[in-house]
Write an enzyme that holds these catalytic residues in place. Structure first.
Site, PDB file in Angstrom:
ATOM      1  N   LYS A 200       0.828  -1.216   0.000  1.00 56.62           N
ATOM      2  CA  LYS A 200       0.000   0.000   0.000  1.00 56.62           C
ATOM      3  C   LYS A 200       0.857   1.259   0.000  1.00 56.62           C
ATOM      4  O   LYS A 200       0.487   2.257  -0.625  1.00 56.62           O
ATOM      5  CB  LYS A 200      -0.980   0.003   1.164  1.00 56.62           C
ATOM      6  CG  LYS A 200      -0.393   0.232   2.542  1.00 56.62           C
ATOM      7  CD  LYS A 200      -1.487   0.274   3.594  1.00 56.62           C
ATOM      8  CE  LYS A 200      -0.912   0.418   4.992  1.00 56.62           C
ATOM      9  NZ  LYS A 200      -0.206   1.681   5.215  1.00 56.62           N
ATOM     10  N   THR A 201       2.005   1.228   0.694  1.00 52.31           N
ATOM     11  CA  THR A 201       2.877   2.406   0.698  1.00 52.31           C
ATOM     12  C   THR A 201       3.405   2.666  -0.708  1.00 52.31           C
ATOM     13  O   THR A 201       3.504   3.813  -1.147  1.00 52.31           O
ATOM     14  CB  THR A 201       4.048   2.212   1.681  1.00 52.31           C
ATOM     15  OG1 THR A 201       3.524   1.899   2.965  1.00 52.31           O
ATOM     16  CG2 THR A 201       4.896   3.468   1.785  1.00 52.31           C
TER      17      THR A 201
ATOM     18  N   ASP B  90      -3.614   7.704   4.767  1.00 56.22           N
ATOM     19  CA  ASP B  90      -3.134   6.337   5.003  1.00 56.22           C
ATOM     20  C   ASP B  90      -3.833   5.762   6.233  1.00 56.22           C
ATOM     21  O   ASP B  90      -4.237   6.501   7.133  1.00 56.22           O
ATOM     22  CB  ASP B  90      -1.619   6.395   5.225  1.00 56.22           C
ATOM     23  CG  ASP B  90      -0.968   5.027   5.202  1.00 56.22           C
ATOM     24  OD1 ASP B  90      -1.589   4.074   4.691  1.00 56.22           O
ATOM     25  OD2 ASP B  90       0.172   4.902   5.695  1.00 56.22           O
ATOM     26  N   GLU B  91      -3.991   4.447   6.289  1.00 52.87           N
ATOM     27  CA  GLU B  91      -4.584   3.752   7.447  1.00 52.87           C
ATOM     28  C   GLU B  91      -5.935   4.372   7.823  1.00 52.87           C
ATOM     29  O   GLU B  91      -6.203   4.686   8.984  1.00 52.87           O
ATOM     30  CB  GLU B  91      -3.631   3.808   8.653  1.00 52.87           C
ATOM     31  CG  GLU B  91      -2.228   3.273   8.396  1.00 52.87           C
ATOM     32  CD  GLU B  91      -2.157   1.757   8.362  1.00 52.87           C
ATOM     33  OE1 GLU B  91      -3.227   1.106   8.336  1.00 52.87           O
ATOM     34  OE2 GLU B  91      -1.044   1.214   8.348  1.00 52.87           O
TER      35      GLU B  91
ATOM     36  N   GLN C 294      -7.798  -4.603   9.689  1.00 48.51           N
ATOM     37  CA  GLN C 294      -6.698  -4.181  10.562  1.00 48.51           C
ATOM     38  C   GLN C 294      -7.082  -3.002  11.446  1.00 48.51           C
ATOM     39  O   GLN C 294      -6.222  -2.282  11.938  1.00 48.51           O
ATOM     40  CB  GLN C 294      -5.466  -3.845   9.718  1.00 48.51           C
ATOM     41  CG  GLN C 294      -4.935  -5.048   8.949  1.00 48.51           C
ATOM     42  CD  GLN C 294      -3.657  -4.730   8.210  1.00 48.51           C
ATOM     43  OE1 GLN C 294      -2.610  -4.491   8.802  1.00 48.51           O
ATOM     44  NE2 GLN C 294      -3.732  -4.721   6.893  1.00 48.51           N
TER      45      GLN C 294
ATOM     46  N   ARG D 294       2.074 -10.166  10.448  1.00 48.25           N
ATOM     47  CA  ARG D 294       3.399  -9.540  10.581  1.00 48.25           C
ATOM     48  C   ARG D 294       4.492 -10.513  10.142  1.00 48.25           C
ATOM     49  O   ARG D 294       5.617 -10.101   9.878  1.00 48.25           O
ATOM     50  CB  ARG D 294       3.685  -9.145  12.044  1.00 48.25           C
ATOM     51  CG  ARG D 294       2.768  -8.138  12.698  1.00 48.25           C
ATOM     52  CD  ARG D 294       2.509  -6.914  11.877  1.00 48.25           C
ATOM     53  NE  ARG D 294       1.306  -7.076  11.072  1.00 48.25           N
ATOM     54  CZ  ARG D 294       0.995  -6.334  10.012  1.00 48.25           C
ATOM     55  NH1 ARG D 294       1.824  -5.403   9.603  1.00 48.25           N
ATOM     56  NH2 ARG D 294      -0.121  -6.530   9.337  1.00 48.25           N
TER      57      ARG D 294
END
Length: 756
Positions: free
Chosen positions: A35-36, A236-237, A267, A618
């Site tokens: 996503k980044t 973002d997020e 998330q 993770r």
């Protein structure tokens, strides 16, 4: 012909999201889906197409994420000049900058308020109170209100206040919602807390958002300036935004509606901070013409891990459907290991870390995750026993250490002497023989004269109750601050701080010939190192910018900066945004994970499941889930059932183990019954009879812990039965055909088998 550096590295879904430049856009980005990359390439693509960098805003939740975005955009556009520290004139757009504004919600809002808060009748020299400052202030207020700690604790009061603020609810509005005497008490504290912040010319973290939203709402011309500046917004997020952040984004996007939000409802794990999952789930209701692109290709984990994580999260209702996939189809199974108790759990986790290190995986690439801080002590002790270095994230943070808080308090007072909380902290640091009696005389004088503490200090000689020598010491302290304020106008922050430390004799006071004193002075030297990057700015901006970093920085931001190789220990809530080669998740039992507080609340239980999903994703290659048959926690021994999340794991990607042979059988049969009953309800399940060999050559040392060592077909040696071949494996039970003609079924956790 050279490939386009912006579009060619992207997969089809990422490229579609980048090319969609106009109008509202929702990018559903699964864990590890790049996503980044999508976000930064979209920003670079806009600039390449002719959008001015100052017309683009990107907000995120951590400095680490913001800095990563900046570096990637600089690399994509071959920008070599540094725009890291230079302050942006947000209202006009920094037209010289070749980079967009990219920062955390709080840092962006802090800069907006530095320029425009005077429209709200407040001063630009405000200080930002961190959690420690807030707690001290509320404790003082509770003492003033004569409220006993048994009736209301400071942290509990702050928890309520934080919830009100995240929903943008003022004390007056909250009062209308009070349904109990306790809530009325909390709201009274809230009102006094807000008044005290105003008196001290201070804002807390929530205020940075709220005051910016209020500024935009009450002063439309200011909002219009920022709307003209930022025509393209990126968040973002987005699943972690609270109501105040939602209002901030909505206000800015109203003019052009070029709003790109990226995130993953699976998330969303910060409801306790006020994060509202509805913001992302209802994005299309707010923007009916929004386009959606889904990033479902994972670049981090193996398919084994993704399949396991998808199975856990699939049980949550009302979530956008997505199934993660990866090219990393091969990898070890997810290990679910049942152990005797919490001590065995810690030893297993550390022993596993040592095994990984033994085959070349550094400790920095490994993490032990747990649901609550109360679980951390045993892992720390196990690391010490094994003599391996470790770091605990979420312990005493650097900026909350006493000596660091003292220096920062001095700088806050130099910036803003009206900050009574910081003044009280440093009044006797280093010691000036100013005790409780002197403070009570000061407080009485403030009340009688209706003045703030700073004014009282400058008039200390007028206070009849004070001894002449005490009054002189207080006046000398005030003169020191006045001199420091003058120096702050012409000295950058590092020079100012060095002068200050020398003027107050801080080094001599701290370095008291003890190891602790040396460590504390070392921390101050580290603080001076952090300051140096702000020395290139003009003096006032230098001090302001540094204090903002100190207030807004997160300990997790600094995790990847560390040079030392050490095993990371942290709570699951802190791990989002990070990745490790090997992840161990401890305490997978009912009442611990999921937490007991979620048992009767479906929404909380859904969030617990999301926390597990975040923890599992993770892991790049190795994922280990631990549970104990009994556990001493919070002063009592409990025997909890395994977590319900473990029941959702597919057998095809899971290997279940136990240090209790009977328990291992129970696990295997339970799962096999479940699988069999799904295949056919006509055929009754019959378990094969398994006879396990027990012999005298048992070893319980870690050297003979063979649980990771064997596959079907391996040649092995047993001290009693000789050489043989592994013909079957089920959990930690192996069937071995020995060359002598004997077939034996052995428990790998205790049998002294060695691979040939």
């Amino acid at each position: 012909m050279n490939a386009d550096p912006i579009l060619s590295p992207l997969n089809d879904s990422q490229r579609a999201a980048v090319l969609q430049t106009e109008g509202p856009l929702f990018i559903l980005a699964g864990a590890g889906s790049g996503k980044t990359r999508a976000l930064t390439h979209r920003i670079a693509y806009l600039i390449q197409r002719g959008v001015e960098p100052w017309q683009i805003l990107a907000v995120t939740f951590t400095n680490k994420a913001a800095n990563e975005m900046k570096e990637r955009v600089k690399n994509l556009l071959s920008i070599t000049t540094s725009d890291e520290i230079a302050p942006f004139d947000y209202a006009q757009g920094d037209r010289q900058s070749r980079l967009p504004v990219m920062g955390t919600f709080h840092s962006v809002c802090a800069r907006i308020l530095r320029r425009d808060i005077e429209h709200l009748g407040r001063e630009r020299s405000f200080v930002i109170y961190d959690a420690d400052d807030q707690e001290k202030l509320v404790k003082e207020l509770l003492k003033e209100m004569k409220i006993d700690e048994t009736d209301l604790k400071a942290r509990a009061a702050l928890g309520y206040i934080g919830r009100f603020k995240s929903e943008a609810v003022s004390p007056a509005e909250a009062k209308l919602q009070a349904t109990s005497a306790k809530m009325q008490l909390v709201i009274d504290v809230y009102a006094r807390y807000e008044k005290a912040l105003h008196t001290n010319n201070a804002l807390d973290f929530d205020d940075l958002m709220l005051e910016t939203v209020r500024l935009f709402h009450e002063i439309p011309k200011v909002l219009e300036r920022y709307q003209r500046t930022w025509k393209y917004l990126h968040v973002d997020e987005y699943q972690d935004t609270n109501h105040a952040q939602y209002l901030f984004v909505t206000q800015l996007a109203a003019a052009h509606k070029n709003l790109c939000v990226i995130g993953d409802p699976d998330q969303s794990i910060y409801s306790f901070r006020g994060a509202d999952i509805r913001n992302i789930l209802e994005f299309k209701k707010d923007y009916p013409d929004a386009t959606q692109h889904t990033l479902d290709r994972n670049y981090r984990s193996t398919q084994m891990i993704l399949t396991a994580a998808d199975a856990v999260i699939a049980a949550n209702p009302n979530r956008p459907e997505k199934k993660m996939w990866t090219d990393r189809t091969e990898g070890p199974k997810v290990i679910v290991n049942e152990v005797h108790d919490e001590r065995s759990e810690a030893e297993d986790a550390v022993r596993t870390a040592l095994k990984h290190r033994g085959v070349g995986m550094t400790l920095n690439h490994q993490v032990i995750l747990y649901r609550t801080n109360a679980q951390s002590r045993l892992f720390e002790e196990a690391c010490m026993r094994a003599a391996i270095p470790y770091r605990i994230i979420g312990g005493t943070k650097f900026y909350l250490r006493r000596e660091i808080k003292d220096v920062l308090a001095y700088l806050h007072v130099i910036l803003n002497p009206e900050d009574s909380l910081s003044l009280l902290r440093i009044l006797n640091v280093p010691s000036r023989k100013i005790g409780e009696t002197t403070l009570s005389h000061l407080q009485a004088f403030c009340s009688a004269q209706s003045i703030i503490l700073w004014e009282a200090l400058q008039r200390a000689e007028e206070i009849p109750a004070l001894a002449e020598a005490t009054g002189l010491r207080l006046k000398k302290f005030a003169d020191l601050i006045i001199e420091a304020k003058r120096k702050a106008e012409r000295m950058p922050v590092t020079d100012l701080t060095r002068w200050l430390l020398d003027a107050i004799g801080m080094e001599k006071w701290i370095r008291d010939d003890t190891d602790e004193g040396e460590d504390r002075w070392g921390n101050i030297e580290e603080l001076l190192s952090v300051m140096r990057k702000y020395d290139q700015l003009d003096p006032q901006t230098s001090l302001l910018s540094f204090l903002e970093e100190a207030s807004l920085v997160s300990e997790v931001d600094k995790l990847n900066d560390t040079k030392d190789d050490a095993l990371t220990l942290m709570t699951l809530h802190l791990c989002k945004g990070l990745e490790f080669e090997a992840v161990t998740i401890a305490g997978c039992e009912e009442g611990i994970f999921p937490h007991s507080s979620s048992m009767f609340d479906p929404e909380q239980l859904e969030e617990e499941r999301r926390i597990m999903y975040v923890g599992m994703t993770r892991a790049k290659t190795h994922l280990r889930l631990l549970l104990a048959r009994s556990r001493m926690l919070w002063g009592e021994t409990r025997a909890n059932a395994g977590s319900r999340f473990l029941d959702d794991l597919p057998e095809s990607v899971t290997e279940r183990r136990s240090d209790d042979i009977l328990s291992a059988f129970a696990w295997a049969s339970k799962k096999m019954i479940s699988e069999e009953s799904r295949k056919s309800s006509l055929q009754p399940f019959r378990q094969e009879e398994v006879s396990v060999e027990f012999n005298q050559d048992l070893s319980f040392t870690s050297e003979n812990d063979n649980q990771d060592a064997f596959d079907i077909g391996n040649r092995v040696h047993h001290p009693t039965f000789g050489a043989g071949t592994v013909t079957a494996l089920r959990g930690d039970i192996a069937t071995v055909w020995f060359d002598s003609g004997q077939e034996k079924t052995l428990a790998l956790s205790i049998a002294p088998l060695k691979k040939l």
